[in-house]
Design a protein around this motif. Sequence first.
Motif, mmCIF file in Angstrom:
data_model
loop_
_atom_site.group_PDB
_atom_site.id
_atom_site.type_symbol
_atom_site.label_atom_id
_atom_site.label_comp_id
_atom_site.label_asym_id
_atom_site.label_seq_id
_atom_site.Cartn_x
_atom_site.Cartn_y
_atom_site.Cartn_z
ATOM 1 N N SER A 245 0.790 -1.105 0.158
ATOM 2 C CA SER A 245 -0.066 -0.009 0.067
ATOM 3 C C SER A 245 0.683 1.197 0.095
ATOM 4 N N LEU A 246 1.978 1.014 0.850
ATOM 5 C CA LEU A 246 3.013 2.488 0.609
ATOM 6 C C LEU A 246 3.462 2.752 -0.739
ATOM 7 N N TYR A 247 3.560 1.750 -1.699
ATOM 8 C CA TYR A 247 3.823 2.026 -3.117
ATOM 9 C C TYR A 247 2.844 2.851 -3.746
ATOM 10 N N TYR A 248 1.534 2.508 -3.624
ATOM 11 C CA TYR A 248 0.535 3.288 -4.392
ATOM 12 C C TYR A 248 0.471 4.722 -3.642
ATOM 13 N N TYR A 249 0.750 4.809 -2.486
ATOM 14 C CA TYR A 249 0.373 6.140 -1.715
ATOM 15 C C TYR A 249 1.566 6.949 -2.024
ATOM 16 N N LEU A 250 2.772 6.269 -2.119
ATOM 17 C CA LEU A 250 3.987 7.205 -2.629
ATOM 18 C C LEU A 250 3.960 7.660 -4.073
ATOM 19 N N LEU A 251 3.035 6.914 -4.876
ATOM 20 C CA LEU A 251 3.022 7.194 -6.225
ATOM 21 C C LEU A 251 2.528 8.545 -6.355
ATOM 22 N N ILE A 252 1.456 8.824 -5.430
ATOM 23 C CA ILE A 252 0.874 10.316 -5.394
ATOM 24 C C ILE A 252 1.674 11.314 -4.981
ATOM 25 N N VAL A 253 2.646 11.089 -3.758
ATOM 26 C CA VAL A 253 3.650 12.012 -3.271
ATOM 27 C C VAL A 253 4.748 12.328 -4.633
ATOM 28 N N LYS A 254 5.059 11.115 -5.257
ATOM 29 C CA LYS A 254 6.068 11.455 -6.242
ATOM 30 C C LYS A 254 5.731 12.192 -7.146
ATOM 31 N N ALA A 255 4.272 12.093 -7.675
ATOM 32 C CA ALA A 255 3.885 12.959 -8.692
ATOM 33 C C ALA A 255 3.863 14.277 -8.521
ATOM 34 N N MET A 256 3.668 14.671 -6.928
ATOM 35 C CA MET A 256 3.524 15.955 -6.494
ATOM 36 C C MET A 256 4.764 16.599 -6.496
ATOM 37 N N TYR A 257 5.796 16.026 -5.946
ATOM 38 C CA TYR A 257 6.867 16.520 -5.498
ATOM 39 C C TYR A 257 7.955 16.481 -6.735
ATOM 40 N N ILE A 258 8.289 15.132 -7.244
ATOM 41 C CA ILE A 258 9.252 14.940 -8.252
ATOM 42 C C ILE A 258 8.956 15.122 -9.783
ATOM 43 N N THR A 259 7.755 14.456 -10.188
ATOM 44 C CA THR A 259 7.595 14.620 -11.396
ATOM 45 C C THR A 259 7.144 15.872 -11.990
ATOM 46 N N PRO A 260 8.015 16.312 -12.967
ATOM 47 C CA PRO A 260 7.736 17.690 -13.860
ATOM 48 C C PRO A 260 6.796 17.681 -14.492
ATOM 49 N N SER A 261 5.882 18.656 -14.906
ATOM 50 C CA SER A 261 4.836 18.831 -15.491
ATOM 51 C C SER A 261 4.837 20.297 -15.984
ATOM 52 N N ASP A 262 4.196 20.208 -17.563
ATOM 53 C CA ASP A 262 4.166 21.383 -18.398
ATOM 54 C C ASP A 262 3.246 22.528 -17.898
ATOM 55 N N GLU A 263 1.826 21.657 -17.358
ATOM 56 C CA GLU A 263 0.747 22.605 -17.246
ATOM 57 C C GLU A 263 0.647 22.285 -15.717
ATOM 58 N N PRO A 264 0.935 22.499 -14.604
ATOM 59 C CA PRO A 264 0.388 21.980 -13.310
ATOM 60 C C PRO A 264 -0.625 22.852 -12.890
ATOM 61 N N ILE A 265 -1.534 22.291 -11.821
ATOM 62 C CA ILE A 265 -2.681 22.835 -11.423
ATOM 63 C C ILE A 265 -2.519 24.180 -11.017
ATOM 64 N N PRO A 266 -3.035 25.214 -11.504
ATOM 65 C CA PRO A 266 -2.749 26.721 -11.081
ATOM 66 C C PRO A 266 -2.699 27.048 -9.635
ATOM 67 N N THR A 267 -1.821 28.054 -9.061
ATOM 68 C CA THR A 267 -1.935 28.257 -7.565
ATOM 69 C C THR A 267 -3.397 28.840 -7.349
ATOM 70 N N PHE A 268 -4.056 28.337 -6.241
ATOM 71 C CA PHE A 268 -5.111 29.072 -5.844
ATOM 72 C C PHE A 268 -5.495 28.975 -4.215
ATOM 73 N N LYS A 269 -6.461 29.781 -3.755
ATOM 74 C CA LYS A 269 -6.562 29.973 -2.437
ATOM 75 C C LYS A 269 -7.802 29.098 -2.117
ATOM 76 N N SER A 270 -7.696 28.240 -1.240
ATOM 77 C CA SER A 270 -9.034 27.354 -0.814
ATOM 78 C C SER A 270 -9.832 28.485 0.108
ATOM 79 N N ASP A 271 -11.068 28.146 0.398
ATOM 80 C CA ASP A 271 -11.967 29.030 0.913
ATOM 81 C C ASP A 271 -11.631 28.672 2.519
ATOM 82 N N CYS A 272 -12.286 29.624 3.529
ATOM 83 C CA CYS A 272 -12.164 29.731 4.926
ATOM 84 C C CYS A 272 -12.268 28.252 5.432
ATOM 85 N N SER A 273 -13.657 27.811 5.149
ATOM 86 C CA SER A 273 -14.145 26.529 6.039
ATOM 87 C C SER A 273 -13.199 25.455 5.684
#
Lengths: 102, 480
Positions: free
Chosen positions: B420-448
């Motif tokens: 299970s660590l393998y597929y959880y870390l796949l997400i972490v790897k995507a977020m931190y290591i994998t480069p992307s040409d069009e990443p999700i733009p910066t946004f500010k989530s709402d208060c609640s």
Amino acid sequence: MISIICYLIVSTIMLCAGIYGFFTRHNLLAMLISVELMLNATDINFAVFNRLLYPNGQEGYFFALFSIAISAAETAIAIAIMINIYRNIRSIQVDKINKMKW
Amino acid sequence: MDYSQFLYMKEELSLIAVILIIFVVDLFLKPGKRQEAGQARFAIVLPIFLMTIHTLINIIPGTGNVQAFGGMYQYAPMQTIVKAVLNIGTIIVLLMSSQWLKRKDVSINRGEYSVLLLSTLLGMYFMISAGHFLMFFIGLETASIPMAALAAFDKYRYESAEAGAKYILTAMFSSALLLFGLSLIYGTCGTLYFDDLSHHINGSMLQIAAFVLFFAGMGFKLSLVPFHLWTADVYEGSPTPVTGYLSVVSKGSAAFVLMTILIKVFVPLIADWQEVLFWIIIVSITLANIFAVRQKNIKRLMAFSSISQAGYIMLAVITGSAIGMTSLVFYILVYTVANLAIFAIITVIEQNSGKVSINDYAGLYKTNPKLSFIMTLALFSLGGIPPFAGFFSKFFIFMAAFKAGFELLVFIAVVNTIISLYYYLLIVKAMYITPSDEPIPTFKSDCSTRVGLTICLVGIIGLGIASIVYQTIYQYGFGL
């Protein structure tokens, strides 16, 4: 007097017919009818056990009554959702409801 | 009749009051003004506020076990703790659904959402405190019928309707099986009160058949493996806050109830149900992990992850001991905060950019570092990496199962933690290591949403360190 075995054979056949119908039918409404058949089989069971085995109490009858009411509520929700599907894709055939799989 | 018995069910009564207040207030809101910001904020904050009050006034467990209404309703102090955990989960779900509820197409039935959500919670309350199979069945159905309406809540999105149809049909099928099992139990025992049943159950063939049907029905609700096929589709199609609710609150309550019924009612069949659970746990954890590895959609991945987590929860159920019960409740609490953190992040990203695929998460760290950080901590907690809470909850569960003599089972579960660590870390790897040409733009989530994420973060870090939580639960673990 009819023996209890006969009633149980009827209810078991109803349950199995319901399960068979649920797995083989290709229309959402027909699947719903199959599930209703299964629920009615249980109601027969409760009534029969109460009448023939434990005639002093009312537990089985009450259980059957409540389960009829609850299955009516379930049917209402299920049909509402089916209407919503029909509005979206103009069909309630199971073969067409396959956008999400695997 | 003695009307003071109603006071024993004060938790249910105060929740009914909350539901009624929300319902009436929603009735008198002006339909033309629903999209104005002020009214939207009011309609979203009101349920959260009322639920917080409801949680706070009911958080102190009573003393000793009580019965009301001739044994139909049974109270044990442990149930207050479970209900408090479910309340916390519901509050976080309400917090994270705020941005979605502000949308134009949902604005007309904002009140319905809270009422339906809290009705399912009420059903779970009754299910937890049931002392009779009729009460249990009514609670189960009250919990699952509004759930189908919630799954189909996004009226203009076809996937949502498909998810609702799949959920309601499987729920009806499983409750029919469960009812048939209950009718067989009634036929062999002549009663359906939990307290009386344990004297009547003797392990005849008909009772074994009844147990199998009952367990199949509960297996559908818990999405254990032979009965799990609806899970991924329903999780993908439902609105994301509802998915979070389904995977945490609904599953947690069903697991607790299954354990109480197995201990209270089916105690003479303990050898049989331990055998059944043994195989189901192995299959659930392993198959769900293997299927999770090949998923591309993050909601489907979390669906399979929740199936394998249900397998871990069953590891506590199989022990049938007080320590098992304690570790079960603690596991549900930790699982609630970790899983809901992930679903809150999935929700805000879906609302702001419409993306739900794992590949889209590439480069999230560059644009939204805070969200990626919380997501990483939550995934580590789910995977069981120390020092986060997930490690301790898994440790307690493994310890309970090991003490009960299931060494092989614990070994298989530990091996599966690595998968299970393998597929959880796949997400972490995507977020931190994998480069992307069009990443999700910066946004500010709402208060609640931010408040919800803060609660989750405190839980993920704090629950593992603050041993007082586990000890408090442990105090009441014997009073079942």
